[in-house]
Design an enzyme around this catalytic site. Structure first.
Site, short mmCIF file in Angstrom:
data_model
loop_
_atom_site.label_atom_id
_atom_site.label_comp_id
_atom_site.label_asym_id
_atom_site.label_seq_id
_atom_site.Cartn_x
_atom_site.Cartn_y
_atom_site.Cartn_z
N ASN A 1 59.55 10.27 78.67
CA ASN A 1 58.24 10.91 78.68
C ASN A 1 58.12 11.90 79.83
O ASN A 1 58.55 11.62 80.95
CB ASN A 1 57.14 9.86 78.80
N VAL A 2 57.55 13.05 79.53
CA VAL A 2 57.22 14.05 80.54
C VAL A 2 55.70 14.26 80.45
O VAL A 2 55.21 14.83 79.47
CB VAL A 2 57.95 15.38 80.30
N GLY A 3 54.98 13.75 81.43
CA GLY A 3 53.52 13.80 81.36
C GLY A 3 52.91 14.21 82.68
O GLY A 3 53.59 14.24 83.72
N HIS B 1 48.54 6.50 77.46
CA HIS B 1 49.65 7.42 77.71
C HIS B 1 50.98 6.68 77.79
O HIS B 1 51.04 5.49 78.11
CB HIS B 1 49.40 8.21 78.99
N GLU C 1 37.15 14.77 88.38
CA GLU C 1 37.93 14.82 87.15
C GLU C 1 37.48 15.93 86.20
O GLU C 1 36.44 16.57 86.39
CB GLU C 1 37.88 13.47 86.43
#
Length: 473
Positions: free
Chosen positions: A160-162, A182, A273
């Site tokens: 995973n690249v997150g 995720h 956020e």
């Protein structure tokens, strides 16, 4: 057109008049966060910012608002900067459909120029500052974090690249927020069930295609690197990390290698956020950094988040729309026309569809809620007819105001999952969700008076083309 690295993209922005160099000395706080907030307030065609002199950080340069406008987003895709939003959507969807494009593996990378393994001190290596005045500390918020499936480590697609927010907790310690929806949360659970630390690598200052794809809600076994190749139209370059055996973006400016410590949690937050609210503080995992590599005189990149719209809304807008569009097309290939999920990272989605029969639009809305992104985000879905452009908000508001009947067309489903950052969830991570059917009733539904819709005058389309040419002269 693929960009060689982060610097190559910044050069393109400068050549296209979409990069503003700020050469006067600025203070890390409040100037950097304030300037990034201010540029977002000035419209949807604004340039990126490159700060070349920052008080207290000799030779450090920081780029912000890099994909913070539709011209910059178009340039990220190698398109002319004036490409209309809807054209960008369909071009992104077309390239998304070319997945997978095999990667190009390299033996070495520019970020390996400088290597630090002893006495790591992130406070010396990174320029650190608070983006919003009540943030609980310093955050790295636009780095890509790489991890892999512990139970199937050889499956390239399950690496995973997150993008996850990272709070600097100490000289070689970071806090990370692995949202349950995720992929990294799955990897961490697998590792902790075995009593093992989870190896991770963090890349800062990346060319924009991998940053964009890292923020895209792909399926669990879809490789972000192979998707990056599809979006840029040629194989994406990667290189192996030294300590973790993970694959890294070749063009990164800085790489941190380490591991999430099994079972260890520490207070993290608050943080301003993308929802326009502070997220509060929570007990979150800790990353121990064991190796740092970086280019000589690296260019750092940060992302301002706050009340929409800011850079994150451009960066995560179309790449949220397209996966929903593709997944809905798989279920309803002849009906789905377009999807607009650009609002607050898809907490609201607008879907344009043909209706096969009465109640069909509501079924489309239900399917959207069960997509990978819908499970954690979509809490309001508006469904409109095929001739309503979901990117044209006046048309959407017309459909809502004339087609929707509150008694028949508002569907509320209680207690579904949502990401805990949603300030309206109660308890955090649980919310009611709603589908608003703003489509024309189709048999056997017979309510309303929709038999005489107003058509545009003849040759309107012809005059659109004539006037567009005249306006562009």
């Amino acid at each position: 057109m693929a960009y060689r690295d982060f610097r190559d993209f910044l050069k393109t922005l400068e050549n296209e008049g979409q990069l503003l160099n700020i050469n006067e000395e600025v203070m890390p706080e409040p100037d950097l966060g304030s300037a990034a907030r201010a540029i977002s307030n000035l419209g949807d065609k604004t340039p990126a910012l490159l700060f070349n002199r920052i008080n207290g950080y000799h030779n450090a340069r920081i780029a912000m608002n890099v994909i913070g406008s539709w011209p910059n987003h178009a340039l990220m895709m190698g398109l002319p900067k004036n490409t209309p939003l809807k054209e960008q959507f369909f071009e992104f969807a077309k390239r998304y459909g070319q997945f997978p494009v095999p990667v190009q593996r390299e033996e070495t990378a520019p970020f390996q120029e400088v290597e630090i393994t002893d006495d790591i001190n992130l406070f010396d290596i990174l320029p650190l500052f608070r983006l919003n005045q009540s943030d609980g500390g310093f955050y790295i918020d636009k780095a890509v974090v790489v991890s892999c499936d512990v139970e199937d480590p050889d499956h390239f697609g399950k690496q995973n690249v997150g993008i996850y927010r990272l709070q600097v907790k100490g000289k070689d310690r970071l806090g990370i927020q692995p949202v349950p929806q995720h992929d990294i949360a799955i990897h961490l659970r697998q590792a902790e069930e075995r009593g093992e630390n989870l190896k991770v690598a963090i890349a800062l200052g990346n060319e924009p295609v991998i940053t964009t794809v890292a923020a895209t809600p792909l399926l669990y076994d879809q490789s972000e690197y192979e998707m990056a190749g599809a979006i840029q139209g040629e194989p994406y370059k990667i290189v192996k990390a030294k300590d973790t055996d993970l694959d890294l973006p070749w063009g990164a400016e800085v790489v941190l290698e380490g591991e999430i410590i099994a079972g260890e949690r520490e207070f993290e937050g608050p943080f301003g956020e993308f929802t326009g609210h502070y997220s509060g503080g929570r007990s979150m995992p800790i990353i121990k950094i064991n190796r740092v590599c970086h280019r000589k005189n690296p260019i750092f990149e940060y992302l301002y988040l706050g009340m929409p719209w800011t850079e994150i809304d451009y960066m995560m807008g179309l790449n949220t729309c397209v996966p929903l569009y593709q997944q809905l097309k798989e279920a309803f290939p002849n009906e789905i026309v377009a999807v607009n999920a650009m609002y607050t990272h898809g907490l609201l989605a607008i879907i344009s569809t043909k209706s096969r029969y009465g109640g069909f639009a509501k079924a489309v809305g239900m399917r959207a809620l069960t997509t990978p992104h819908g499970l954690g985000y979509c809490k309001m879905v508006i469904v409109v007819d095929e001739d309503v452009d979901p990117f044209n908000l006046p048309q959407v508001m017309w459909a809502l105001s004339t087609k929707m009947h509150a008694k028949h067309d508002a569907v509320i489903i209680p207690d579904l999952s949502v990401l805990p950052l949603d300030p309206g969830s109660e308890p955090a991570g649980i919310t009611h969700k709603m589908i608003l059917d703003a489509t024309t009733p189709t048999a056997p539904e017979t309510r309303g008076h929709y038999s005489q819709p107003l058509d545009s005058p003849l040759e309107t389309e012809k005059w659109e083309k004539i006037l567009k040419v005249m306006l562009n002269k």
